[in-house]
Design a protein around this motif. Sequence first.
Motif, short mmCIF file in Angstrom:
data_model
loop_
_atom_site.label_atom_id
_atom_site.label_comp_id
_atom_site.label_asym_id
_atom_site.label_seq_id
_atom_site.Cartn_x
_atom_site.Cartn_y
_atom_site.Cartn_z
N GLY A 140 -3.22 1.13 0.21
CA GLY A 140 -4.27 1.64 -0.66
C GLY A 140 -3.76 2.72 -1.59
O GLY A 140 -4.07 2.73 -2.79
N LEU A 141 -2.95 3.63 -1.04
CA LEU A 141 -2.42 4.73 -1.85
C LEU A 141 -1.49 4.20 -2.95
O LEU A 141 -1.60 4.60 -4.12
N ILE B 189 -8.76 0.35 -9.29
CA ILE B 189 -8.63 1.80 -9.13
C ILE B 189 -9.67 2.33 -8.15
O ILE B 189 -9.35 3.06 -7.20
N VAL B 190 -10.92 1.94 -8.34
CA VAL B 190 -12.00 2.49 -7.53
C VAL B 190 -11.93 2.01 -6.08
O VAL B 190 -12.07 2.80 -5.14
N SER B 191 -11.69 0.71 -5.88
CA SER B 191 -11.66 0.18 -4.51
C SER B 191 -10.52 0.78 -3.69
O SER B 191 -10.69 1.07 -2.50
N ASN B 192 -9.37 0.99 -4.33
CA ASN B 192 -8.25 1.56 -3.58
C ASN B 192 -8.39 3.07 -3.40
O ASN B 192 -7.92 3.60 -2.38
N ALA B 193 -9.04 3.75 -4.35
CA ALA B 193 -9.34 5.16 -4.14
C ALA B 193 -10.27 5.32 -2.94
O ALA B 193 -10.08 6.22 -2.10
N TRP B 194 -11.25 4.43 -2.83
CA TRP B 194 -12.17 4.45 -1.69
C TRP B 194 -11.43 4.13 -0.39
O TRP B 194 -11.67 4.76 0.64
N LYS C 290 -0.88 -0.86 11.89
CA LYS C 290 -1.91 -1.44 11.03
C LYS C 290 -2.64 -0.38 10.21
O LYS C 290 -2.81 -0.54 9.00
N ASP C 291 -3.05 0.73 10.83
CA ASP C 291 -3.79 1.77 10.10
C ASP C 291 -2.91 2.39 9.02
O ASP C 291 -3.39 2.70 7.92
N GLU C 292 -1.64 2.58 9.33
CA GLU C 292 -0.72 3.14 8.34
C GLU C 292 -0.51 2.17 7.19
O GLU C 292 -0.39 2.58 6.03
N PHE C 293 -0.47 0.88 7.49
CA PHE C 293 -0.33 -0.14 6.44
C PHE C 293 -1.50 -0.07 5.47
O PHE C 293 -1.32 -0.10 4.25
#
Length: 248
Positions: free
Chosen positions: A173-174, A55-60, A165-168
């Motif tokens: 992450g979202l 949760i935390v790593s993907n929120a970041w 890439k940036d959108e991926f």
Amino acid sequence: MDDLGTLLLLSTGAFLIAGTVKGAVGIGLPTTAIGLMTLAIDPRTAIALILVPMIVSNAWQVYRSGEILTAARRYLPFAAALMAGVWVTVSLTANAPDRVLFGVLGVAILIFVAVNATRFAPRIPDAFDRPAQIGFGIVAGVMGGLTSVWAPPMAVYLAARRVPKDEFVRASGLLIFLGSLPLAFGYLREGFVTTPLLLLSLGLLVPTILGFTLGEALRTRLSEEAFRRVLLGVFFLMGLNLVRRAVF
């Protein structure tokens, strides 16, 4: 595993490696951590331990990637199907035996390897994006509710949409962050997350962040293609081992 010290040592090492992988390539935290931890502990405990770091790593990751509201609107059908699928699957499979979880997790990891090794996905045109999001989201939700790993169908969808890439990084992450919320609530409701496991999961943020920082540094120094090949080779062996454990 009853020895708390051994569990702490194992999980710290697993999350240090998993954080490094995520920092280097942007995905792979739950796949790596659970694949390593299930070599010695049961899958339910491994999934419980992954929850807070995931949760935390993907929120970041979402925060750093920016354009959060735009991405949330764009992937709303996928996110809704994913979250519903995770919640329902956790509820319906709470009593599933470890062999089933080992088998599904092993197959999920092997699919993850195949998707990333071949990078093949038929293109999804704009007119079919919404039904594709719902379909892939449901598959991801079922897989995630069982194993906490839903990167394979998510990666196939994003590849089929030919996102840059940036959108991926932003979308993955979202979607991993949003899917991890019903997974965490479902595990709490079913009693899979105990207070000691929750505290240990919180503590595992430290090796995860250290690994993530190391992985970001390695990304600039190592060949991404060479790293990816080694990583996929390790995942392939982990997936085969999990399938083996499901069979005998």
